[in-house]
Structures are given as C-alpha cells and as structure tokens.
Design a protein around this motif. Sequence first.
Motif, short mmCIF file in Angstrom:
data_model
loop_
_atom_site.label_atom_id
_atom_site.label_comp_id
_atom_site.label_asym_id
_atom_site.label_seq_id
_atom_site.Cartn_x
_atom_site.Cartn_y
_atom_site.Cartn_z
N ALA A 139 8.18 8.14 3.83
CA ALA A 139 7.35 7.13 3.55
C ALA A 139 7.51 5.93 4.68
O ALA A 139 6.62 5.43 5.07
N ALA A 140 8.82 5.41 4.89
CA ALA A 140 8.99 4.32 5.46
C ALA A 140 8.61 4.50 7.23
O ALA A 140 8.33 3.78 7.99
N GLY A 141 8.75 5.90 7.30
CA GLY A 141 8.64 6.44 8.99
C GLY A 141 7.07 6.47 8.99
O GLY A 141 6.65 6.89 10.28
N GLU A 187 8.68 9.04 -10.25
CA GLU A 187 8.64 8.14 -11.21
C GLU A 187 9.16 6.91 -10.65
O GLU A 187 8.45 5.71 -10.87
N ARG A 188 10.28 6.87 -10.02
CA ARG A 188 10.84 5.73 -9.61
C ARG A 188 10.14 4.98 -8.25
O ARG A 188 10.47 3.86 -7.91
N THR A 189 9.63 6.16 -7.59
CA THR A 189 8.79 5.79 -6.26
C THR A 189 7.27 5.31 -6.54
O THR A 189 6.51 5.37 -5.52
N ALA A 190 6.76 5.40 -7.70
CA ALA A 190 5.42 5.39 -7.86
C ALA A 190 4.99 3.80 -7.47
O ALA A 190 5.72 2.76 -7.81
N GLY A 191 3.85 3.74 -6.80
CA GLY A 191 3.41 2.68 -6.20
C GLY A 191 3.85 2.51 -4.96
O GLY A 191 3.06 1.89 -4.07
N MET A 238 0.79 -1.12 0.14
CA MET A 238 0.04 -0.06 -0.21
C MET A 238 1.01 1.38 0.01
O MET A 238 1.74 1.37 0.82
N SER A 239 0.62 2.22 -0.87
CA SER A 239 1.63 3.41 -1.10
C SER A 239 1.10 4.35 0.15
O SER A 239 0.12 4.33 0.62
N LYS A 240 2.17 5.12 0.51
CA LYS A 240 2.00 6.02 1.62
C LYS A 240 1.90 7.44 0.93
O LYS A 240 2.30 7.90 0.06
#
Length: 219
Positions: free
Chosen positions: A214-216, A30-34, A1-3
Amino acid sequence: MSKHLKIDFVSDVSCPWCAIGLAGLQRALERTAGEVDVELHFQPFELNPNMPPEGQDIDEHLGEKYGASPEQSAKNREAIRERGASVGFDFRMEKRGRIYNTFDAHRLLHWADEEGEGKQLALKQALFKAYFTEGKNPGDIEVLIAAAQEAGLDPVRAREVLEAGTYTEEVREQEQFYLRNGIHAVPAVIINDRHLIQGGQPPEAFEQALRQIAAGIAG
C-alpha cells in the motif's frame, strides 16, 4: 485515504494451510482496516485433480503422495491443528478421515464470486468448516448446497449450477492460468497481479506485506 488492493487467493478447499492462510489474512485485514481497501477473489487450484468421487483414506493418500508414515501424518496434523487454533480456525482432525475431489466446490465458488460482495468469502469459509471442522465431503452435492445456503446464497440456484456442470470450462481455464504462471503450491496470495505471498503465513506477515505494498502505491 485507504489504498485499493486486489487480492487473488489461489487455494483448494481441502488444503489445511489454505484455511490457516485465509484466517491469517483476515486478521491482517482487520488490523489494516482504514489503510487498505481490499477486493478479494478466490481462485481455483486442485491438489488432487484425479481424485475419484469416493475419495481416499487420508493416511493412505499421504503415504502414497509424500511418503509420510501414519505417525508422521499424525504429528503434522497436530501441528496444523495448533496453527489453526492460533488464528481462530477449528481443525477437528478426528472427523476428517478422507481426501475428496474438490472440482465441484470450485465451480460453486466461481458462481459465488458473481453473486455479490462477500458471498464468495462466506462460501469459502463454509466449505473449510464443512471439511476441516465437520468432516464432511466437499465433493458431495448436498454438502455443497448446504454450504451455499449457509453463505447466504440461493440453494436452488446452487443446485442448478452443480447439476448442469456450469462454469466447468471457466474453472479449468483459471486452473491452467495459474499453473502456467508458476503456481504449483497453495495457498498463493497474489496482490495487484504482481506481489506473491506463498504459504499459510501468520497474520503479522500478511499485515507487513499489505502495508508495504500500500505504501508503494501512488496517491
């Protein structure tokens, strides 16, 4: 699930490093899409708020503001051109001989943010292209209307906004907000109102920051 991330991109349309930074950010997205879902807003900052409508010769301006010689300015422009090319932005320095007032461009961008997703980004890109690639005056009403039309916005409404002075107070308030909060150089990329990335960073720097933030985020 995307943040979900909110990004406020504080910048000026006459700032070359802002064009470089935006291109770098877009490559990172673009590289972090999704992985991340981004809500992007462009916030106003004027590098030269007292610039008269007719503008000023660029070498004269840089000499007065930074003490740069014409030779230093030429060297800096070549470095900017190369950095732009590395992220797919076309700087044509020979066409850009003057610095102009950009306040009306910021008013138009404020309006574009209310016109639907992607419209403000499209207008920002059209304005960068008009100034840095085509050498046009981003303070000229006809240039601004043409950029709005290129971005898929209503040119009739764009003219109304510009001629009526609409959003003057709102843009001034936003400019003061960021100045009060310590933003004195652009681009300044603020993520989720907490994380600041300063300068025209390469895609890799933005990509790393987006993933870390996003990881946080819980959930």
